[in-house]
Design a protein around this motif. Structure first.
Motif, PDB file in Angstrom:
ATOM      1  N   ASP A  77      13.485  -2.229   5.077  1.00 28.99           N
ATOM      2  CA  ASP A  77      13.213  -3.805   4.691  1.00 28.99           C
ATOM      3  C   ASP A  77      12.039  -3.913   4.364  1.00 28.99           C
ATOM      4  N   GLY A  78      11.510  -3.485   3.268  1.00 23.41           N
ATOM      5  CA  GLY A  78      10.003  -3.912   2.755  1.00 23.41           C
ATOM      6  C   GLY A  78       9.523  -2.332   2.523  1.00 23.41           C
ATOM      7  N   GLN A  79       9.893  -1.510   3.079  1.00 17.82           N
ATOM      8  CA  GLN A  79       9.374   0.028   3.130  1.00 17.82           C
ATOM      9  C   GLN A  79      10.311   1.006   2.311  1.00 17.82           C
ATOM     10  N   VAL A  80       9.449   2.016   1.870  1.00 24.46           N
ATOM     11  CA  VAL A  80      10.222   2.892   1.113  1.00 24.46           C
ATOM     12  C   VAL A  80       9.767   4.323   1.538  1.00 24.46           C
ATOM     13  N   PHE A  81      10.552   5.434   1.446  1.00 27.47           N
ATOM     14  CA  PHE A  81      10.086   6.701   1.897  1.00 27.47           C
ATOM     15  C   PHE A  81      10.770   7.577   0.988  1.00 27.47           C
ATOM     16  N   GLY A  82       9.917   8.414   0.268  1.00 28.52           N
ATOM     17  CA  GLY A  82      10.489   9.600  -0.725  1.00 28.52           C
ATOM     18  C   GLY A  82      10.063  11.013  -0.280  1.00 28.52           C
ATOM     19  N   VAL A  83      10.832  11.759  -0.434  1.00 28.53           N
ATOM     20  CA  VAL A  83      10.836  13.161  -0.197  1.00 28.53           C
ATOM     21  C   VAL A  83      11.328  13.984  -1.251  1.00 28.53           C
ATOM     22  N   MET A  84      10.226  14.784  -1.718  1.00 31.00           N
ATOM     23  CA  MET A  84      10.624  15.533  -2.832  1.00 31.00           C
ATOM     24  C   MET A  84      10.181  17.180  -2.778  1.00 31.00           C
ATOM     25  N   PRO A  85      10.948  17.968  -3.139  1.00 29.57           N
ATOM     26  CA  PRO A  85      10.408  19.423  -2.808  1.00 29.57           C
ATOM     27  C   PRO A  85       9.656  19.738  -3.893  1.00 29.57           C
ATOM     28  N   LEU A  86       8.671  20.669  -3.326  1.00 25.54           N
ATOM     29  CA  LEU A  86       7.708  21.048  -4.489  1.00 25.54           C
ATOM     30  C   LEU A  86       7.757  22.756  -4.595  1.00 25.54           C
ATOM     31  N   ALA A  87       7.531  23.556  -5.475  1.00 31.12           N
ATOM     32  CA  ALA A  87       7.514  24.805  -5.400  1.00 31.12           C
ATOM     33  C   ALA A  87       6.776  25.307  -4.197  1.00 31.12           C
ATOM     34  N   GLY A  88       7.287  26.573  -3.961  1.00 27.37           N
ATOM     35  CA  GLY A  88       6.354  27.238  -2.787  1.00 27.37           C
ATOM     36  C   GLY A  88       6.749  26.629  -1.575  1.00 27.37           C
ATOM     37  N   ASP A  89       7.905  26.198  -1.247  1.00 24.59           N
ATOM     38  CA  ASP A  89       8.404  25.664   0.100  1.00 24.59           C
ATOM     39  C   ASP A  89       7.556  24.687   0.629  1.00 24.59           C
ATOM     40  N   THR A 107       0.828  -1.129  -0.154  1.00 20.77           N
ATOM     41  CA  THR A 107       0.031   0.077  -0.084  1.00 20.77           C
ATOM     42  C   THR A 107       0.676   1.190  -0.203  1.00 20.77           C
ATOM     43  N   SER A 108       0.245   2.277  -0.460  1.00 25.57           N
ATOM     44  CA  SER A 108       1.125   3.679  -0.417  1.00 25.57           C
ATOM     45  C   SER A 108       0.212   4.812   0.488  1.00 25.57           C
ATOM     46  N   TRP A 109       1.399   5.680   0.831  1.00 24.29           N
ATOM     47  CA  TRP A 109       0.682   7.010   1.664  1.00 24.29           C
ATOM     48  C   TRP A 109       1.161   8.316   0.761  1.00 24.29           C
ATOM     49  N   ARG A 110       0.358   9.044   0.585  1.00 23.98           N
ATOM     50  CA  ARG A 110       1.011  10.332  -0.059  1.00 23.98           C
ATOM     51  C   ARG A 110       0.724  11.617   0.931  1.00 23.98           C
ATOM     52  N   LEU A 111       1.448  12.546   1.061  1.00 23.91           N
ATOM     53  CA  LEU A 111       1.166  13.661   1.644  1.00 23.91           C
ATOM     54  C   LEU A 111       2.020  15.143   1.123  1.00 23.91           C
ATOM     55  N   ILE A 112       1.361  16.202   1.326  1.00 25.28           N
ATOM     56  CA  ILE A 112       2.082  17.308   1.230  1.00 25.28           C
ATOM     57  C   ILE A 112       2.309  18.250   2.464  1.00 25.28           C
ATOM     58  N   THR A 113       3.369  18.687   2.711  1.00 20.85           N
ATOM     59  CA  THR A 113       3.564  19.135   3.745  1.00 20.85           C
ATOM     60  C   THR A 113       4.366  20.320   3.760  1.00 20.85           C
ATOM     61  N   PRO A 114       4.393  21.521   4.538  1.00 19.07           N
ATOM     62  CA  PRO A 114       5.026  22.833   4.357  1.00 19.07           C
ATOM     63  C   PRO A 114       6.550  22.650   5.001  1.00 19.07           C
ATOM     64  N   THR A 115       7.566  22.312   4.474  1.00 16.27           N
ATOM     65  CA  THR A 115       8.814  22.055   4.845  1.00 16.27           C
ATOM     66  C   THR A 115       9.936  22.404   3.627  1.00 16.27           C
ATOM     67  N   ALA A 116      10.692  23.579   4.038  1.00 17.97           N
ATOM     68  CA  ALA A 116      11.623  23.850   3.004  1.00 17.97           C
ATOM     69  C   ALA A 116      12.857  23.139   3.096  1.00 17.97           C
ATOM     70  N   GLY A 117      13.644  23.367   1.842  1.00 15.21           N
ATOM     71  CA  GLY A 117      14.846  23.076   1.844  1.00 15.21           C
ATOM     72  C   GLY A 117      15.211  21.426   1.672  1.00 15.21           C
ATOM     73  N   ALA A 118      14.083  20.502   1.802  1.00 13.22           N
ATOM     74  CA  ALA A 118      14.439  19.141   1.999  1.00 13.22           C
ATOM     75  C   ALA A 118      15.367  18.566   0.567  1.00 13.22           C
ATOM     76  N   GLN A 119      16.199  17.820   0.645  1.00 13.30           N
ATOM     77  CA  GLN A 119      16.810  17.395  -0.558  1.00 13.30           C
ATOM     78  C   GLN A 119      16.100  15.981  -1.008  1.00 13.30           C
ATOM     79  N   PRO A 120      15.973  16.068  -2.531  1.00 10.43           N
ATOM     80  CA  PRO A 120      15.135  14.891  -2.994  1.00 10.43           C
ATOM     81  C   PRO A 120      15.733  13.444  -2.654  1.00 10.43           C
ATOM     82  N   SER A 121      15.100  12.450  -2.125  1.00 13.79           N
ATOM     83  CA  SER A 121      15.704  11.327  -2.296  1.00 13.79           C
ATOM     84  C   SER A 121      14.380  10.293  -1.833  1.00 13.79           C
ATOM     85  N   GLU A 122      14.745   9.141  -2.062  1.00 12.71           N
ATOM     86  CA  GLU A 122      13.938   7.892  -2.119  1.00 12.71           C
ATOM     87  C   GLU A 122      14.713   6.747  -1.260  1.00 12.71           C
TER      88      GLU A 122
END
Ligand SMILES: Cc1cc2nc3c(=O)[nH]c(=O)nc-3n(C[C@H](O)[C@H](O)[C@H](O)COP(=O)(O)OP(=O)(O)OC[C@H]3O[C@@H](n4cnc5c(N)ncnc54)[C@H](O)[C@@H]3O)c2cc1C
Length: 369
Positions: free
Chosen positions: A190-202, A171-186
């Motif tokens: 052990d079975g889980q994945v977490f991705g962080v991707m910056p969007l425009a507007g901090d 299953t997957s979860w998606r969310l958008i949150t106000p956090t500036a300056g995060a470096q994109p990474s996935e």
């Protein structure tokens, strides 16, 4: 004037409506939902999709409203980099890096190009000779575009013996949150994945996947995420701490393992998830729907459409599924071996990592914008 009926106003249907309209078709779009507000999540648009969006004249607007995926890559859950990517290298190789934007931004841009959408209109049946039935009556079309998504009713009507999409066990979860300056990474655990991707507007778009029984839901999805990803590297805990619990979207991941025998039947074309639903691991589901739409508008007949799109999408569905499998491995010995392999490839540098994406990203549209 030739008349096309597009069923479904998702990214695939809207792009098809815009592209067909620009090619001189009269287009009717039928959508069962009461509004076309997409889920509040981000979306990666790869260079191949940007090239397709250029054909309908919205590529530059997407580039302007998106955040470029800077230097990023794949990490372990402790934060060790296994492989790195670079937006500059991607730009040099493909003309664009992958960009990230809010789904609603893309949908708004596409809807502005498409004709008015008939909302609250569920299509009940479609026949190969182009008769579309809704509760309001019947429509006859020269072309019907079945862009009705993963659980496409039209796919089932055209190809009744085709097996439906298969649950991947994840299953997957998606969310958008106000956090500036995060470096994109996935990051892979052990079975889980977490991705962080910056969007425009901090803002940050984050997504996570983990093995789970199908159809599950929790009264506290955010609490579950915090428990699953407790102890993972920065900024994952901080992203989750800043998230509004009401903004977490949970979606089970399916894949259409058996492709339809053709992407058309008579006057009906299947497009997007209706034709080739794939796991999100390559971030290509919507990108391929956009490619489908532009190809459809510029091919003369539906045989050519199927001939172009089936061999294009089949390996991407397969590759996405293969990544879904290896990211859901839970055995620490297997995941350690997997991580070693990725880091060995990663040591060959960003160009070697990018080269593996050539067949996906280097796609050219049927016409130059
Ligand atoms: C967690 C996750 C992350 C993803 N991330 C990415 C990414 O970063 N990049 C990317 O390219 N892809 C991504 N994808 C895939 C992408 O979301 C889909 O491939 C894409 O949205 C499919 O678009 P579509 O238009 O084919 O279908 P949908 O978006 O499903 O649209 C179908 C539409 O048809 C309507 N409909 C259905 N039945 C009927 C009917 N009978 N009558 C009238 N209307 C009907 C529905 O209401 C809906 O509006 C992701 C998917 C997931 C699950």
């Amino acid at each position: 004037m030739r008349h096309a009926v597009v069923v479904g106003a998702g990214i695939g249907g809207l792009t098809a409506a815009a592209a067909l309209r620009q090619q001189g078709w009269a287009v009717t779009v039928l959508e069962r939902a009461a509004s076309i507000e997409p889920v509040g999540a981000g979306l990666a648009m790869a260079p191949n999709a940007l090239r397709a969006l250029d054909v309908i004249g919205v590529g530059d607007q997407v580039r302007k409203l998106a955040a470029f995926q800077g230097s990023g890559g794949i990490r372990t859950k402790t934060g060790k980099w296994l492989s790195r990517t670079s937006a500059e290298a991607a730009q040099e190789r493909y003309g664009d890096p992958t960009v990230l934007l809010h789904r609603a931004v893309l949908v708004d841009l596409l809807a502005a190009q498409a004709p008015e959408i008939e909302l609250n209109t569920t299509v009940e049946s479609v026949t190969p000779d182009g008769v579309v039935t809704t509760a309001k009556g019947e429509l006859s079309a020269d072309l019907v575009v079945a862009a009705d998504g993963l659980r496409s009713r039209i796919r089932g009507q055209l190809f009744p013996s085709l097996p439906g999409p298969v649950y991947t066990g994840v299953t997957s979860w998606r969310l958008i949150t106000p956090t500036a300056g995060a470096q994109p990474s996935e990051s892979w655990g052990d079975g889980q994945v977490f991705g962080v991707m910056p969007l425009a507007g901090d803002q940050v778009y984050a997504y996570a996947t983990a093995p789970a029984p199908p159809g599950g839901s929790s009264p506290d999805e955010l609490g579950d995420l915090k428990r699953l990803f407790a102890g993972w590297h920065d900024p994952i805990p901080a992203v989750l701490d800043r998230t509004d619990p009401a903004k977490v979207i949970r979606t089970d991941i399916f894949s259409l393992e058996t492709a339809p025998p053709a992407f058309h039947s008579g006057r009906v074309a299947l497009l997007g998830d209706a034709a080739h639903a794939m796991t999100p691991n390559l971030g290509q589901g919507a990108c391929q729907a956009i490619e489908d739409a532009v190809t459809l508008a510029y091919t003369n007949d539906l045989e050519s459409y199927s001939a172009a799109r089936m061999p294009r999408t089949a390996p991407i569905v397969k590759r996405s599924r293969a990544i879904a499998r290896i990211t859901s491995w839970r055995n620490p010995v297997a995941t350690a071996a997997r991580n070693t392999m990725i880091s060995l490839v990663g040591r060959l540098g960003t160009t070697a990592a990018l080269r593996q994406m050539d067949s996906v990203f280097a796609w050219e549209p049927p016409v130059r914008p």
